[in-house]
Design a protein around this motif. Structure first.
Motif, PDB file in Angstrom:
ATOM      1  N   SER A 136     -21.019   1.099  99.538  1.00  0.00           N
ATOM      2  CA  SER A 136     -22.084   0.122  99.317  1.00  0.00           C
ATOM      3  C   SER A 136     -21.517  -1.202  98.807  1.00  0.00           C
ATOM      4  O   SER A 136     -21.941  -2.287  99.217  1.00  0.00           O
TER       5      SER A 136
ATOM      6  N   VAL B 229     -19.983  -3.148 101.615  1.00  0.00           N
ATOM      7  CA  VAL B 229     -21.000  -3.813 102.437  1.00  0.00           C
ATOM      8  C   VAL B 229     -21.495  -5.067 101.730  1.00  0.00           C
ATOM      9  O   VAL B 229     -21.620  -6.156 102.333  1.00  0.00           O
TER      10      VAL B 229
ATOM     11  N   LYS C  99     -22.824  -2.487 107.593  1.00  0.00           N
ATOM     12  CA  LYS C  99     -23.608  -1.345 107.180  1.00  0.00           C
ATOM     13  C   LYS C  99     -23.382  -0.162 108.111  1.00  0.00           C
ATOM     14  O   LYS C  99     -23.317   0.992 107.678  1.00  0.00           O
TER      15      LYS C  99
ATOM     16  N   GLU D 257     -22.127   3.613 107.171  1.00  0.00           N
ATOM     17  CA  GLU D 257     -22.871   4.820 107.516  1.00  0.00           C
ATOM     18  C   GLU D 257     -21.998   5.789 108.308  1.00  0.00           C
ATOM     19  O   GLU D 257     -22.043   7.007 108.089  1.00  0.00           O
TER      20      GLU D 257
END
Length: 813
Positions: free
Chosen positions: A214, A217, A224, A228
């Motif tokens: 996170s 990002v 993103k 993922e």
């Protein structure tokens, strides 16, 4: 804070190893390539000698580490003020100064301030901050990050720690560091703060990976979608059996084989290649770092050394094959007696894995035990003593109460030769009393050793601390006619264009012994190796090398903590230490004649294999006489003087009354022989021991002391010994020169009438009591113009039943 701590900061220029442009090649004495020097970064005692460039480390790992460890790395000036403030608040609230360190500060902590360890103190934090600002101004961010990735500790890899990104990738994923994917990189970044604990609890620290993704990002390092995809990508750290669901959550996690980390690391390390000759290369680095600077040292060029590749390889084989007690390691050094060049170094007990970075051959200082005794005995010879002189073997007066290893004493005067052959402590301490400890300390300093300020009489039996390289250099004057050369590994260094950056000055020996005195000392340590068989209690019989003359001395310290052998041949001088790295006692069965001595013998025999045999030749003014059935070297002017008795109470300058001359008596029947004490069960070794002795001296005269003739045969060829080292040798011998540079050998016959008289029939080891007159039946070997050593028969493996147990040496177990 600056007044207290700012004046002794290390130089940031020492981190020039961050920016290097090439590998420096290192060559042996014959011009053969033996390795390369590349910079190393240390994390405390851990060293990474395989520095990777930015292009050799996955960009995913670089980004993940920044996101995890220092998000403002590219914007601050070495110190993250926000992070420091947060760390200070945490310290005030929780009494914990940990936290807030930037990547730059951690590089400083693990390199320039590694001597402060992990101490969480205001001093360390202040120094970190100051040096971090300096590093940030001197190097760019990519260089600093690359240094961090090379120096960081990533966990326990068994025989070797996991240091740097290369080792981490291989240990955890059995991959090269440039092949790591994003998921693997994020995992490695999350375990950095506590790798051993976090590795063993995969489930607890799995959520940290999502946090790091996170951040990446948010900081624009990845998209993103990439985050993922990384989250659902299965990863399998070594040793874990993991079951994954399609959404990136765990179905199962079992740590089955954590030892897989070490196995992966070992399997991807080039066996026997990456760490060849490491100890010697370390010494080359140490010598040159202070002369040309680290930046110059690692930017390419050539270094020519004094290493003899054959000797180095033999030393490493000897280390690998050494039979040591459990938990013990070793250090080994060999030098060229003619100029002090270091021929071989081994700093640890070698195995198939990476050796320890600590170099026992040069860095350790251990008590040398009885290996110091030949230096004291030679000092006595320098002061006019003779090998035939006798010294009282009895407890000394005063608070200091050493004892012989056996715990017994005879109460008789034993010859210097006998005392050294059997490594008796009591006569040795009496010699030190008479000569004076300050005189001995001065001689030790001349030999490159550093005696302790409070050694006192215990110095004579080995409380001095030294490294194997120091002891090898201190013994070298026995082999070269009395000259001391400071040991040196490097001959010269050239830059990549061939310009000479450093050249060792021509070695000039410092005279520490007169040529004749050096010969007398050599004769005594050759006696230690050759006078007695193993059955008769010889301490150094396992040092013998077929076809070569060998002299040396064993050494053992209190509680069997340190085992030594130091010795010489005509071409080498070397020393071996065996003990535990962290200190502590070895098993009671371990002694110096059986543990370090065979290691020295194997290394030296390997170094001499295939060489043209060379022998020692005495200088002028040396003659031989037979005392106690042993042929001993004497100065011409005192060879026919009666032996002198010493009890430690006189100084050498005071007149001494010659002992009464008594004719030897034949053994008497057992019924008329005084009762002898019970035999001691302790083996005769040379251990230094400070406990008092409480033995009553014998009330009757001691029967004849055993003595045997040396066993070494006369060598077929000879090499000038006394005169070849008075002038400095040439600085750059041809690359094809032998080890070391020796003049051509010639054959010299040995007089057949110089052999000692055989012992009387029926008693192979019968001899006069120490201190008696010389054996008048032995021929006088002084008729020849040039004295030569007598040929000697092999001693008989028997003992005299008429001797008291203290002087009847049992066979070795």
């Amino acid at each position: 804070m600056w007044l207290m701590w700012g004046r002794d900061l290390p130089e940031v220029s020492d981190l020039d190893v961050i920016n290097f442009s090439g590998q420096t090649r290192v060559f042996d004495r014959r011009g053969e390539l033996i390795g390369t020097l590349t910079p190393s970064l240390a994390s405390g005692t851990n060293v990474n000698r395989e520095l990777l460039g930015p292009k050799q480390i996955s960009s995913w790992l670089q980004k993940a580490v920044v996101a995890s460890e220092d998000r403002r790395f590219y914007t601050h000036k070495g110190v993250d003020v926000i992070g420091v403030t947060r760390g200070l608040l945490k310290g005030l609230l929780r009494n914990d100064l940990e936290g807030g360190s930037s990547i730059t500060q951690q590089v400083v902590k693990n390199t320039l301030l590694s001597d402060l360890g992990g101490a969480r103190t205001a001093e360390r934090k202040f120094k970190e901050a100051v040096l971090a600002y300096q590093v940030d101004r001197r190097f760019n961010k990519d260089q600093i990050l690359n240094a961090y990735l090379n120096v960081i500790y990533w966990g326990d890899g068994g025989p070797q720690d996991i240091i740097g990104a290369g080792a981490a990738a291989r240990a955890y994923f059995k991959k090269e560091p440039w092949d790591l994917n994003l998921a693997e990189s994020v995992y490695l970044a999350t375990i950095i703060p506590a790798p051993n604990r976090r590795y063993k609890d995969f489930i607890a620290y799995r959520p940290l990976m999502k946090s790091v993704l996170s951040r990446m990002v948010e900081d624009g390092q990845i998209t993103k979608q990439q985050a993922e995809q990384a989250w659902i990508t299965p990863i399998y750290p070594a040793g874990w059996r993991l079951g994954w669901k399609t959404d990136g959550t765990l179905r199962s996690a079992v740590l089955e084989r954590p030892e897989r980390l070490a196995e992966n690391l070992a399997s991807m390390t080039p066996q026997g290649q990456q760490y060849r000759y490491l100890s010697y290369l370390q010494e080359v680095e140490r010598e040159l770092a202070g002369k040309v600077g680290k930046g110059t040292l690692y930017r390419g060029g050539k270094i020519f050394t004094g290493m003899d590749l054959q000797a180095q390889q033999a030393a490493e084989r000897a280390s690998q094959q050494a039979q040591l007690p459990d938990g013990a390691t070793l250090g080994l050094a060999q030098v060229n007696p003619q100029n002090g060049e270091v021929l071989a170094l081994v700093g640890q007990k070698l195995s198939s894995g990476r050796p320890n970075e600590w170099n026992n051959a040069t860095q350790s200082r251990r008590q040398v035990g009885s290996s110091i005794k030949p230096l004291l005995y030679t000092l006595a010879l320098e002061k006019g003593w003779k090998q035939s002189d006798t010294v009282l073997d009895a407890p000394i007066a005063g608070d200091y109460q050493p004892k012989n290893y056996s715990g017994t004493w005879t109460g008789v005067y034993v010859s210097m030769r006998y005392a050294l052959n059997h490594s008796l402590n009591l006569p040795t301490v009496r010699m030190a009393q008479e000569l004076g400890i300050p005189t001995f300390e001065t001689k030790l300093r001349e030999l490159g050793l550093t005696p302790p300020s409070d050694g006192g009489l215990s110095l004579s039996i080995g409380t001095l601390e030294a490294s194997p390289l120091q002891m090898a250099a201190a013994y070298a004057p026995f082999a070269n006619g009395g000259l001391y050369y400071a040991p040196s590994a490097v001959r010269r260094m050239e830059d990549p264009q061939g310009k000479v950056l450093y050249k060792r000055p021509d070695p000039v020996g410092k005279r520490v012994w007169d040529k004749r005195v050096a010969w007398l000392g050599l004769d005594m340590i050759r006696g230690v190796v050759n006078d007695l068989s193993a059955y008769q209690g010889g301490l150094a019989t396992r040092a013998r090398i077929d076809g070569w003359q060998v002299g040396g001395k064993t050494g053992t310290t209190n509680d069997v903590k340190d085992l030594w052998f130091a010795g010489v041949t005509p071409l080498t001088s070397g020393a071996v230490w065996v003990g535990k790295q962290e200190g502590g006692t070895l098993p009671s069965w371990a002694y110096s004649g059986e543990v370090p001595t065979p290691v020295w013998q194997a290394a030296t025999a390997g170094a001499l294999a295939g060489r043209e045999t060379a022998t020692f030749i005495p200088p002028g003014g040396i003659v031989y006489r037979t005392y106690y059935r042993l042929n001993m070297a004497f100065l011409t002017e005192n060879a026919d003087q009666d032996p002198v008795r010493h009890d430690g109470s006189r100084r050498a300058s005071e007149p001494a009354t010659p002992p009464a001359v008594t004719a030897p008596e034949p053994p008497q029947p057992a019924t008329t022989t005084p009762a002898a004490p019970q035999p001691s069960t302790a083996p005769q070794t040379d251990q230094t021991n400070a406990a008092p002795a409480n033995i009553t001296p014998p009330s009757a005269p001691i029967p004849n002391v055993p003595a045997t003739a040396p066993t070494e045969p006369a060598a077929p060829t000879t090499t000038p010994w006394g005169d070849t080292t008075s002038e400095p040798p040439t600085n750059e011998p041809p690359v094809s020169d032998p080890l070391p540079d020796v003049p051509p050998t010639t054959t010299e016959p040995v007089p057949s009438d110089s052999a000692p008289t055989e012992p009387p029939s029926g008693d192979a080891t019968w001899a006069p009591i120490p201190g008696a007159a010389p054996d008048t039946t032995a021929p006088d070997p002084t008729d020849s113009a040039t004295p030569t050593e007598p040929t000697t028969p092999t001693p008989q493996d028997s003992t005299n039943p008429w001797l008291p147990p203290e002087l009847t040496l049992p066979p070795r177990p």
